[in-house]
Design an enzyme around this catalytic site. Structure first.
Site, PDB file in Angstrom:
ATOM      1  N   TYR A 152     -31.318 -42.653  -0.699  1.00 26.71           N
ATOM      2  CA  TYR A 152     -32.165 -41.979   0.297  1.00 26.71           C
ATOM      3  C   TYR A 152     -32.305 -42.857   1.557  1.00 26.71           C
ATOM      4  O   TYR A 152     -32.484 -42.361   2.663  1.00 26.71           O
ATOM      5  CB  TYR A 152     -33.518 -41.615  -0.315  1.00 26.71           C
ATOM      6  CG  TYR A 152     -34.183 -40.444   0.372  1.00 26.71           C
ATOM      7  CD1 TYR A 152     -33.552 -39.201   0.462  1.00 26.71           C
ATOM      8  CD2 TYR A 152     -35.450 -40.566   0.949  1.00 26.71           C
ATOM      9  CE1 TYR A 152     -34.149 -38.134   1.094  1.00 26.71           C
ATOM     10  CE2 TYR A 152     -36.061 -39.498   1.577  1.00 26.71           C
ATOM     11  CZ  TYR A 152     -35.412 -38.286   1.648  1.00 26.71           C
ATOM     12  OH  TYR A 152     -36.016 -37.225   2.276  1.00 26.71           O
ATOM     13  N   LYS A 159     -39.165 -40.635   6.435  1.00 24.85           N
ATOM     14  CA  LYS A 159     -40.220 -39.818   5.813  1.00 24.85           C
ATOM     15  C   LYS A 159     -41.549 -40.579   5.773  1.00 24.85           C
ATOM     16  O   LYS A 159     -42.618 -39.967   5.871  1.00 24.85           O
ATOM     17  CB  LYS A 159     -39.813 -39.368   4.410  1.00 24.85           C
ATOM     18  CG  LYS A 159     -38.655 -38.350   4.382  1.00 24.85           C
ATOM     19  CD  LYS A 159     -38.981 -37.062   5.108  1.00 24.85           C
ATOM     20  CE  LYS A 159     -37.953 -35.974   4.820  1.00 24.85           C
ATOM     21  NZ  LYS A 159     -38.126 -34.810   5.722  1.00 24.85           N
TER      22      LYS A 159
HETATM   23  O1  0WD Z   1     -34.407 -31.861  -2.167  1.00 22.21           O
HETATM   24  C1  0WD Z   1     -34.604 -31.360  -1.054  1.00 22.21           C
HETATM   25  N1  0WD Z   1     -33.810 -30.437  -0.583  1.00 22.21           N
HETATM   26  C2  0WD Z   1     -35.798 -31.807  -0.288  1.00 22.21           C
HETATM   27  C3  0WD Z   1     -35.889 -31.566   1.068  1.00 22.21           C
HETATM   28  C4  0WD Z   1     -36.873 -32.537  -1.004  1.00 22.21           C
HETATM   29  C5  0WD Z   1     -37.993 -32.888  -0.190  1.00 22.21           C
HETATM   30  C6  0WD Z   1     -38.013 -32.633   1.166  1.00 22.21           C
HETATM   31  N2  0WD Z   1     -36.962 -31.992   1.778  1.00 22.21           N
HETATM   32  C7  0WD Z   1     -37.073 -31.745   3.220  1.00 22.21           C
HETATM   33  C8  0WD Z   1     -35.897 -32.189   4.052  1.00 22.21           C
HETATM   34  O2  0WD Z   1     -35.898 -33.577   4.269  1.00 22.21           O
HETATM   35  C9  0WD Z   1     -36.189 -31.406   5.327  1.00 22.21           C
HETATM   36  O3  0WD Z   1     -37.201 -32.057   6.075  1.00 22.21           O
HETATM   37  O4  0WD Z   1     -37.179 -30.381   3.464  1.00 22.21           O
HETATM   38  C10 0WD Z   1     -36.760 -30.104   4.777  1.00 22.21           C
HETATM   39  C11 0WD Z   1     -35.800 -28.932   4.736  1.00 22.21           C
HETATM   40  O5  0WD Z   1     -34.610 -29.310   4.086  1.00 22.21           O
HETATM   41  P1  0WD Z   1     -33.761 -28.357   3.119  1.00 22.21           P
HETATM   42  O6  0WD Z   1     -34.373 -27.025   3.032  1.00 22.21           O
HETATM   43  O7  0WD Z   1     -33.505 -29.140   1.888  1.00 22.21           O
HETATM   44  O8  0WD Z   1     -32.353 -28.301   3.863  1.00 22.21           O
HETATM   45  P2  0WD Z   1     -31.572 -27.229   4.774  1.00 22.21           P
HETATM   46  O9  0WD Z   1     -31.569 -25.886   4.163  1.00 22.21           O
HETATM   47  O10 0WD Z   1     -30.251 -27.847   5.066  1.00 22.21           O
HETATM   48  O11 0WD Z   1     -32.442 -27.183   6.083  1.00 22.21           O
HETATM   49  C12 0WD Z   1     -32.625 -28.278   6.934  1.00 22.21           C
HETATM   50  C13 0WD Z   1     -32.200 -27.859   8.294  1.00 22.21           C
HETATM   51  C14 0WD Z   1     -30.782 -28.110   8.764  1.00 22.21           C
HETATM   52  O12 0WD Z   1     -29.790 -27.769   8.030  1.00 22.21           O
HETATM   53  P3  0WD Z   1     -28.423 -28.708   8.042  1.00 22.21           P
HETATM   54  O13 0WD Z   1     -28.213 -28.993   6.608  1.00 22.21           O
HETATM   55  O14 0WD Z   1     -27.439 -27.849   8.699  1.00 22.21           O
HETATM   56  O15 0WD Z   1     -28.695 -29.979   8.812  1.00 22.21           O
HETATM   57  O16 0WD Z   1     -32.778 -28.619   9.313  1.00 22.21           O
HETATM   58  C15 0WD Z   1     -32.181 -28.135  10.498  1.00 22.21           C
HETATM   59  C16 0WD Z   1     -30.882 -27.503  10.144  1.00 22.21           C
HETATM   60  O17 0WD Z   1     -30.908 -26.125  10.281  1.00 22.21           O
HETATM   61  N3  0WD Z   1     -31.865 -29.159  11.448  1.00 22.21           N
HETATM   62  C17 0WD Z   1     -32.175 -28.987  12.730  1.00 22.21           C
HETATM   63  N4  0WD Z   1     -32.820 -27.985  13.357  1.00 22.21           N
HETATM   64  C18 0WD Z   1     -32.945 -28.096  14.681  1.00 22.21           C
HETATM   65  N5  0WD Z   1     -32.464 -29.129  15.379  1.00 22.21           N
HETATM   66  C19 0WD Z   1     -31.658 -30.098  13.370  1.00 22.21           C
HETATM   67  C20 0WD Z   1     -31.819 -30.155  14.766  1.00 22.21           C
HETATM   68  N6  0WD Z   1     -31.356 -31.160  15.492  1.00 22.21           N
HETATM   69  N7  0WD Z   1     -31.046 -30.915  12.462  1.00 22.21           N
HETATM   70  C21 0WD Z   1     -31.195 -30.330  11.285  1.00 22.21           C
END
Ligand code: 0WD
Length: 257
Positions: A152, A159
């Site tokens: 991580y 975080k």
């Molecule tokens: O296990 C997990 N999946 C966990 C996620 C456990 C605990 C927390 N999280 C957090 C992540 O760190 C994040 O803060 O939850 C949040 C959402 O993540 P997610 O739902 O797991 O992931 P995803 O569906 O990929 O959504 C995150 C999105 C990005 O997707 P990708 O994978 O293409 O980077 O964040 C967006 C993007 O759509 N994103 C942005 N949006 C606007 N501007 C940008 C940006 N520059 N960069 C990433």
């Protein structure tokens, strides 16, 4: 959530945590506005919007100040004010999420902090004028902020800074009775998670060693997120709320004799 309107940033597809939160809010009667990061993701977010009955989606790369200004203006014009805001965005260069933390480059460090932490402050600052008094803001965090989690790395540091930002923002926003909390989700297989080394091992370990002996789903995170965004949690701000099958309370791995 009947009669409430909110902006949800961070839906990449129907496996995103933000999708689970949007769905839970809509099921309780809220109207939701979505954003898409770039043209590559637009079609997928459009698909999600159609499925959920979301009327408007807007472009927003959180590192683009013009898009942020335009988003605020569109919301003001179309909706007046909104009642809730979700920040579900994080990014670190892939090479920083494998190998040793000590090898983190300055540029990977800065990117992770900009996209995963500063974006929350920037989003809240820009949208504050369109937040109703009594509105609720939510961001997503992970246990890697508090404890060592393999691979991580710099995202754990980001975080930790995100969680501290929630506490400072809680005081600034509190004078308008606006709340802000972070939801610390257990590991879930999403697009963002696929960038973390050995993620399937982390999933297996959490399933085996959490009190509930299972991993959480985006529906479960969605329901708890909805509570934090709704007036049901009107006395809660600046908190880090774990939705992780209880994994964070464990002091040593489970073993059955
Ligand atoms: O296990 C997990 N999946 C966990 C996620 C456990 C605990 C927390 N999280 C957090 C992540 O760190 C994040 O803060 O939850 C949040 C959402 O993540 P997610 O739902 O797991 O992931 P995803 O569906 O990929 O959504 C995150 C999105 C990005 O997707 P990708 O994978 O293409 O980077 O964040 C967006 C993007 O759509 N994103 C942005 N949006 C606007 N501007 C940008 C940006 N520059 N960069 C990433």
């Amino acid at each position: 959530m009947e009669g409430k309107k909110g902006l949800i940033v961070g839906v990449a597809n129907n496996r995103s945590i933000a999708y689970g939160i949007a769905k839970a809010c809509i099921e309780q009667g809220a109207e939701v506005i979505l954003t898409y990061q770039n043209d590559k993701l637009k079609t997928r977010v459009e698909k999600v919007a159609n499925e959920l009955g979301v009327k408007n989606i807007y472009p927003l790369d959180v590192s683009n100040p013009e898009e942020l200004t335009a988003l605020k203006e569109s919301i003001e014009k179309e909706y007046g004010k909104i009642d809730f805001l979700v920040h579900s965005v994080a990014f670190a260069p892939r090479e920083a999420l494998d190998g040793k933390f000590i090898d983190t480059s300055k540029s990977a460090f800065n990117t992770a902090m900009e996209i995963s932490v500063y974006s929350l402050i920037d989003l809240v600052k820009n949208l504050e004028p369109v937040l109703e008094d009594g509105a609720s803001v939510l961001t997503l965090t992970y246990l890697g902020s508090q404890k060592y989690i393999p691979h991580y790395n710099v995202m754990g540091v980001a975080k930790a800074a995100l969680e501290a930002s929630v506490r400072y923002l809680a005081v600034d926003l509190g004078s308008r009775n606006i709340r802000i909390n972070a939801l610390s989700a257990g590991p879930i297989k999403t697009l963002a998670a696929s960038g973390i080394g050995d993620f399937s091992e982390i999933l297996k370990y959490n399933e085996k060693n959490s009190p509930l002996r299972k991993n959480v789903t985006i529906n479960e995170v969605g329901k708890s997120g909805m509570y934090l965004l709704s007036p049901l949690s009107s006395g809660v701000t600046g908190e880090i709320h774990y939705v992780d099958s209880g994994y964070n309370i464990m002091g040593m791995p489970l073993y059955e004799k």
